[in-house]
Design a protein around this motif. Structure first.
Motif, mmCIF file in Angstrom:
data_model
loop_
_atom_site.group_PDB
_atom_site.id
_atom_site.type_symbol
_atom_site.label_atom_id
_atom_site.label_comp_id
_atom_site.label_asym_id
_atom_site.label_seq_id
_atom_site.Cartn_x
_atom_site.Cartn_y
_atom_site.Cartn_z
ATOM 1 N N THR A 205 -7.127 -9.840 0.007
ATOM 2 C CA THR A 205 -5.994 -11.086 -0.195
ATOM 3 C C THR A 205 -5.169 -10.488 -1.168
ATOM 4 O O THR A 205 -5.313 -10.168 -2.334
ATOM 5 C CB THR A 205 -6.725 -12.486 -0.702
ATOM 6 O OG1 THR A 205 -8.078 -12.567 0.039
ATOM 7 C CG2 THR A 205 -5.801 -13.342 -0.816
ATOM 8 N N ARG A 206 -3.790 -10.889 -0.717
ATOM 9 C CA ARG A 206 -2.505 -10.546 -1.785
ATOM 10 C C ARG A 206 -2.902 -10.930 -3.074
ATOM 11 O O ARG A 206 -3.116 -12.393 -3.409
ATOM 12 C CB ARG A 206 -1.387 -11.165 -1.144
ATOM 13 C CG ARG A 206 -0.170 -11.163 -2.066
ATOM 14 C CD ARG A 206 1.031 -12.145 -1.457
ATOM 15 N NE ARG A 206 2.161 -12.100 -2.299
ATOM 16 C CZ ARG A 206 3.221 -12.747 -1.882
ATOM 17 N NH1 ARG A 206 3.455 -13.570 -0.983
ATOM 18 N NH2 ARG A 206 4.222 -12.736 -2.798
ATOM 19 N N THR B 297 -5.834 -5.840 -4.474
ATOM 20 C CA THR B 297 -4.532 -5.872 -3.420
ATOM 21 C C THR B 297 -3.351 -6.330 -4.121
ATOM 22 O O THR B 297 -3.273 -6.883 -5.263
ATOM 23 C CB THR B 297 -4.907 -7.078 -2.531
ATOM 24 O OG1 THR B 297 -6.036 -6.519 -1.650
ATOM 25 C CG2 THR B 297 -3.670 -7.009 -1.272
ATOM 26 N N GLY B 298 -2.213 -5.381 -3.807
ATOM 27 C CA GLY B 298 -0.941 -5.555 -4.064
ATOM 28 C C GLY B 298 -0.394 -7.081 -3.921
ATOM 29 O O GLY B 298 -1.254 -8.001 -3.459
ATOM 30 N N SER B 299 0.446 -7.282 -5.167
ATOM 31 C CA SER B 299 1.110 -8.883 -5.424
ATOM 32 C C SER B 299 2.042 -9.103 -4.409
ATOM 33 O O SER B 299 2.698 -10.307 -4.362
ATOM 34 C CB SER B 299 0.901 -9.314 -6.554
ATOM 35 O OG SER B 299 1.899 -8.320 -7.446
ATOM 36 N N SER C 195 1.021 -7.960 1.218
ATOM 37 C CA SER C 195 0.217 -6.875 0.910
ATOM 38 C C SER C 195 -1.118 -7.124 1.176
ATOM 39 O O SER C 195 -1.785 -6.169 1.525
ATOM 40 C CB SER C 195 0.119 -7.078 -0.853
ATOM 41 O OG SER C 195 1.536 -6.671 -1.259
ATOM 42 N N GLY C 196 -1.616 -8.422 1.627
ATOM 43 C CA GLY C 196 -2.931 -8.618 2.134
ATOM 44 C C GLY C 196 -2.883 -8.302 3.506
ATOM 45 O O GLY C 196 -2.126 -7.946 4.095
ATOM 46 N N PHE D 80 -1.680 -3.481 1.441
ATOM 47 C CA PHE D 80 -1.291 -2.744 0.157
ATOM 48 C C PHE D 80 -2.460 -2.573 -0.908
ATOM 49 O O PHE D 80 -2.600 -3.453 -1.321
ATOM 50 C CB PHE D 80 -0.011 -3.005 -0.610
ATOM 51 C CG PHE D 80 0.444 -2.065 -1.409
ATOM 52 C CD1 PHE D 80 0.183 -1.913 -2.838
ATOM 53 C CD2 PHE D 80 1.347 -0.994 -0.921
ATOM 54 C CE1 PHE D 80 0.547 -0.931 -3.726
ATOM 55 C CE2 PHE D 80 1.737 -0.067 -1.940
ATOM 56 C CZ PHE D 80 1.410 -0.104 -3.305
ATOM 57 N N CYS D 81 -3.269 -1.719 -0.904
ATOM 58 C CA CYS D 81 -4.228 -1.392 -1.860
ATOM 59 C C CYS D 81 -3.881 -0.863 -3.066
ATOM 60 O O CYS D 81 -3.219 0.175 -3.231
ATOM 61 C CB CYS D 81 -5.101 -0.551 -1.176
ATOM 62 S SG CYS D 81 -6.736 -0.231 -2.309
#
Ligand SMILES: CCCCC/C=C\C[C@@H](/C=C/C=C\CCCCCCC(=O)O)OO
Ligand SMILES: [Fe+2]
Length: 664
Positions: free
Chosen positions: A42-43, A10-12, A16-17, A77-78
């Motif tokens: 989870t972000r 997942t994006g940071s 994003s999560g 955001f994957c």
């Protein structure tokens, strides 16, 4: 059948999560398997799980994913999904890049990362996916004509209309909008601070000059009146795109009676091959702005320079307006004129340079050209296409920053209307004229710099660094292209690629085949040259043109955004005339603030070639990118070492300062 290990990355960045659960499927050549509700992403995390699958899926082609929301609907955001399989006791890793927002409850289909052209997909395993993907992208990304005669843009009334995948991430949005507010607050403070102060001498600009930390901006304030400093800017300043070596005395340069001596000097320098010119004829006849009821003024100067043996470029003569039959021969302003007269003539040149820099070199030839690449890429190249994978990191945030420019900068009531003398509609005519003469060669430094006679000049640091970077990017592009196109025929037979080329030239660039742009690629060499231009424009050229705004525009008299009195027609110039001509306090404050806002270092900037997204898979593309990074690192060291020996270091094309896309 068998055991699979699945990793969900997942994006940071912020939000994003997701609190929703994610449903996954594995799709192979022979079957597909539902992996069930697995996790709440989870972000910034990579979350693994293992599953046993009873069916024989065959080689994996896709991962499908769907976000299931029970109550709260949010976006996830994957980054990517990675799957490990165990075949013949060998572990095999398969990556499925995503780098997109998963929103709503639609099913997203992620093909595995191997880059495929349609020609390579002989079994048509991905054809349906590509067709559906491009159908969706053409629905989301549409061409629009913002103003007739200007390059086409994305169809979005404001940044809010843009697809989430091309929007500023939260940290970028907060930074961009936050600094704007800070800048506007600073203007209010300066207005209060200067309310009762005088505005009658050039030193009064000091009252609003708040760039004490910026070494070069302070140098500009100190040296802006010097002729060699004036000339230096045409080689290595914020706008190195106008200067050219003279091959003859310009036809517009009519020598007024009594100025025969200067003609002799010009001809001598011409014969020696060291006569240069900067011609702002593009501004001739442009309707000047009216700001708060006050008419502004414009000129269309011509400056003649001589290149000294020590590499200094010195102005020899300035003609502020082209001659016209209904007026007397325009005067030539000379370094031997009274100092204020010569200073005002140079200020008129720098005001004109401001217009062509911001509208032609910056907005049109980097931002708007890059937008055409971005829209065509989203409309014509599927996510599996190797050229999509090559370009997409260099298109980050460009659609949003350009949409913001259209709604806040060059819009009705925007910054240009508020404080720039081409504002109020003249700026659109300048953009139209610049679009009409936008050639392919002018975007390719090996051609452009040769055409302008700027090769082989030791003091031309922009030229040197630009050509080095062009070569490095060219090798990077060739590395990727040759991995995916074994011969010219493969290029010719790639429909997505040929559509991309045609849509750029015929639609986005407004019928630019007449100006040298290709409508098809016949060879790998054609393709590589064009792609090098794309990446160079979106990275190097924008950095070279954008960064210097902070350094060279903070001291307003060095680059006035507007001129409030007509250009002088005699040599009797007083300080009152100069101060009545240059921007007033309010205009100067806004110029400083916007220049700071647009020229400052972006906190979340990704340097050239340092993007973390892995769109490609396999050792080949990784090795090509790694070599690109090594070459950039070598150039970085070269430039740092060179700059150590320079009074005025030229840093704009230092690789570590070049942003990987146009984001500001
Ligand atoms: C006066 C400088 C003009 C620079 C124009 C050249 C290129 C475009 C620029 C992008 C700008 C994008 C957005 C600008 C926002 C302006 C904020 C206006 C303040 C407000 O909100 O009213 O490239 O850097
Ligand atoms: Fe910019």
């Amino acid at each position: 059948m068998g055991r699979y290990r699945v990793r969900v990355a997942t994006g940071s960045f912020a939000f994003s999560g997701s609190t929703n659960q994610v449903q996954l499927w594995l799709v192979g050549q022979r079957a597909e398997a539902e992996l069930g509700m697995q996790l709440r992403p989870t972000r910034g995390q990579m979350e693994d799980f293992e599953v046993d699958v009873s069916e024989d899926l065959g080689p994996l082609l896709f991962v499908k994913l769907q976000k299931i929301h029970l109550f709260l609907k949010d976006a996830w955001f994957c980054n990517h999904i990675t799957v490990w399989t165990f075949e013949k006791s060998m572990e095999k890793e398969i990556v499925f890049p995503c780098y997109r927002w998963v929103q709503g409850d639609g099913i997203i289909c992620l093909p595995e990362a191997t880059a495929w052209t349609m020609g390579k997909d002989v079994q048509g395993l991905f054809q349906k996916h590509r067709e559906e993907e491009l159908e969706e992208r053409r629905r989301l990304y549409r061409w629009a004509t913002w103003k007739k005669g200007i390059l086409l843009s994305v169809d979005a009334k404001s940044e809010k209309d843009l697809p989430l995948d091309v929007r500023f991430h939260e940290n970028k949005k907060i930074d961009f909008e936050g600094t704007l507010i800070a800048g506007m607050t600073e203007i209010a403070l300066k207005r209060t601070y200067t309310l009762l102060s005088s505005w009658s001498s050039l030193e009064d600009f000091d009252q609003i000059f708040w760039c004490s930390k910026n070494t070069l901006a302070k140098k500009v304030r100190q040296s802006w009146k010097d002729d060699d400093f004036f000339g230096y800017q045409f080689l290595n300043g914020v706008n190195p795109t106008v200067l050219r070596r003279s091959t003859s005395l310009p036809t517009r340069l009519v020598i007024p009676p009594g100025a025969e001596e200067i003609q002799i000097q010009l001809e001598k320098k011409l014969q020696e091959g060291c006569l240069f010119e900067a011609d702002f004829s593009l501004l001739d006849g442009i309707q000047p702005n009216v700001i708060q009821g006050e008419r502004q003024y414009l000129a269309a100067p011509l400056v003649m320079f001589k290149m000294e043996h020590d590499g200094k470029l010195l102005p020899m003569a300035i003609q502020l307006q082209p001659p016209c039959s209904s007026s007397p021969v325009p005067p030539l302003f000379l370094p031997s004129d009274p100092s204020l007269t010569w200073l005002l003539a140079k200020a008129w040149v720098k005001n004109s340079d401001f217009q062509l820099h911001e509208l032609q070199a910056h907005l049109l030839k980097t931002h708007l050209v890059a937008e055409v690449f971005a829209v065509a890429t989203m409309r014509c190249l599927s996510g599996m296409h190797p050229i999509f994978k090559l370009l997409i990191p260099h298109l980050r945030y460009t659609l949003e920053i350009n949409t913001r420019a259209r709604t806040k900068l060059i819009s009705d009531g925007g910054i240009f209307d508020q404080v720039v003398n081409t504002g109020g509609g003249g700026h659109l005519e300048v953009l139209r004229r610049a679009t009409a003469c936008l050639t392919y060669r002018s975007l390719c430094p090996p051609d452009d710099l040769a055409d302008r006679g700027l090769l082989g000049i030791p003091s031309a640091l922009y030229v040197h660094d630009a050509l080095r970077l062009w070569d490095i990017i060219s090798r990077y592009v060739q590395g990727i292209v040759h991995l995916h196109y074994s011969e010219d025929k493969v290029v010719q037979n790639d429909p997505e690629l040929q559509n991309w080329c045609r849509e750029i030239t015929e639609i986005g660039l407004h019928g630019a085949q007449a100006r040298g742009f290709p409508v098809s690629f016949q060879s790998r060499a054609d393709l590589c040259y064009f792609l090098t231009m794309c990446i160079f424009t979106c990275t190097v050229q924008h950095s070279g043109i954008n960064q210097g705004q902070l350094d060279w525009y903070a001291w307003v008299p060095n680059a006035p955004c507007t001129m409030r009195q007509p250009p002088p027609t005699t040599k009797d110039v007083t300080l009152e005339m100069v101060m009545a001509t240059l921007p007033n306090i309010q205009q100067a404050c806004l110029q400083m603030t916007i220049s700071w806002h647009l020229g400052r270092f972006q906190p979340d900037m990704v340097p050239l070639g340092q993007h973390k997204e892995e769109y490609f898979s396999g050792p080949g593309p990784k090795a090509v990118l790694s070599f690109f990074q090594e070459e950039l690192n070598t150039l970085e060291k070269e430039i740092v070492a060179r700059n150590k020996n320079l009074d005025l270091p030229y840093e704009y094309l230092q690789p570590s300062r070049i942003e990987n896309s146009i984001t500001i």
